[in-house]
Design an enzyme around this catalytic site. Structure first.
Site, PDB file in Angstrom:
ATOM      1  N   ASP A 152      -4.612   3.817  -2.194  1.00 35.91           N
ATOM      2  CA  ASP A 152      -5.730   3.948  -1.259  1.00 35.91           C
ATOM      3  C   ASP A 152      -6.299   5.246  -1.660  1.00 35.91           C
ATOM      4  O   ASP A 152      -5.550   6.404  -1.444  1.00 35.91           O
ATOM      5  CB  ASP A 152      -5.243   4.052   0.116  1.00 35.91           C
ATOM      6  CG  ASP A 152      -4.992   2.365   0.646  1.00 35.91           C
ATOM      7  OD1 ASP A 152      -5.757   1.636   0.532  1.00 35.91           O
ATOM      8  OD2 ASP A 152      -3.881   2.167   1.109  1.00 35.91           O
ATOM      9  N   PHE A 209      -7.113   4.519   7.846  1.00 35.22           N
ATOM     10  CA  PHE A 209      -5.887   4.975   8.436  1.00 35.22           C
ATOM     11  C   PHE A 209      -4.748   4.059   8.259  1.00 35.22           C
ATOM     12  O   PHE A 209      -5.358   2.764   8.400  1.00 35.22           O
ATOM     13  CB  PHE A 209      -6.351   5.085  10.059  1.00 35.22           C
ATOM     14  CG  PHE A 209      -7.318   6.047  10.187  1.00 35.22           C
ATOM     15  CD1 PHE A 209      -6.834   7.402  10.552  1.00 35.22           C
ATOM     16  CD2 PHE A 209      -8.774   5.530  10.536  1.00 35.22           C
ATOM     17  CE1 PHE A 209      -8.065   8.258  11.020  1.00 35.22           C
ATOM     18  CE2 PHE A 209      -9.600   6.596  10.723  1.00 35.22           C
ATOM     19  CZ  PHE A 209      -9.284   7.859  10.918  1.00 35.22           C
ATOM     20  N   SER A 261       0.792  -1.211   0.028  1.00 33.79           N
ATOM     21  CA  SER A 261      -0.052   0.035   0.042  1.00 33.79           C
ATOM     22  C   SER A 261       0.876   1.171   0.011  1.00 33.79           C
ATOM     23  O   SER A 261       1.635   1.380   1.081  1.00 33.79           O
ATOM     24  CB  SER A 261      -0.915  -0.003   1.160  1.00 33.79           C
ATOM     25  OG  SER A 261      -1.651   1.385   1.241  1.00 33.79           O
ATOM     26  N   GLY A 306      -1.152   1.892   9.151  1.00 34.66           N
ATOM     27  CA  GLY A 306      -0.300   1.699  10.390  1.00 34.66           C
ATOM     28  C   GLY A 306      -1.196   0.832  11.619  1.00 34.66           C
ATOM     29  O   GLY A 306      -0.613   0.850  12.556  1.00 34.66           O
TER      30      GLY A 306
END
Length: 199
Positions: free
Chosen positions: A37, A147, A10, A149
């Site tokens: 994304d 989001f 990503s 991580g």
């Protein structure tokens, strides 16, 4: 049907100031495709980039890398033609974002892209199942969309087997992305092999 392990970093986890070279670096490290994304600030709270950035990336990296567009947007119908024109390879929309998946699938196909259908962690696989024979890929989210991580949600593993793995910070944030990609590919290939032997 034979499945093979495919790993797609990503790129949202990349250094966005040099996204073109980060994409090239990921492909050189063994990535099979690139996962992009797209967030609109409505379907998810964050905003990322749109078709102008995809067009620039396509010019920068050439026609070879497969671009899987993960469309975390509230009106996915709006962006099909612009993303196709920008060089997207696959248009992955969220089942939760549309009231007419069938029409959207048809429009994506008519725009000469592959079709991906994503579901959030709270959406059941049974809701995705009626569309399975009309799509090229199902994306079962193992984190809440919007989001980067986040910690992997282990309880999502029971939803479906997987051969295409998207990983952001684990690959891109690594000191050795090539090794992480190889490790992921090996783990998936071994799971595919085990599953075929169990049948």
């Amino acid at each position: 049907m034979a499945y093979s392990a495919k790993i797609g970093p990503s790129i949202l986890s990349s250094d966005l100031s040099c996204l073109g070279s980060e994409c090239v670096r990921m492909m050189e490290c063994g990535a099979d495709y690139l996962h992009l994304d797209v967030m609109d600030g409505h379907f998810v709270p964050n905003i990322t980039f749109g078709h102008p950035m995809v067009e620039c990336l396509r010019k920068s990296v050439g026609q070879d890398p497969f671009f899987d567009m993960h469309m975390m947007v509230s009106r996915p119908e709006q962006w099909v033609k612009p993303m196709a024109a920008a060089g997207a390879s696959q248009y992955t929309f969220h089942l939760e974002s549309t009231t007419n998946p069938g029409n959207l699938i048809k429009e994506i196909r008519e725009s000469r892209m592959k079709v991906g259908l994503a579901i959030k962690p709270g959406t059941t696989v049974e809701e995705l199942a009626p569309w399975a024979n009309q799509i090229d890929m199902a994306l079962v989210m193992t984190v809440e969309p919007g989001f980067g991580g986040q910690k992997f949600m282990d309880d999502m593993m029971s939803k479906a087997g997987a051969n295409m793995i998207v990983s952001g910070s684990a690959v891109i944030g690594s000191d050795d992305p090539r090794s992480v990609i190889a490790l992921l590919r090996t783990a998936v290939a071994e799971a595919i092999q085990k599953r075929s032997l169990d049948r």
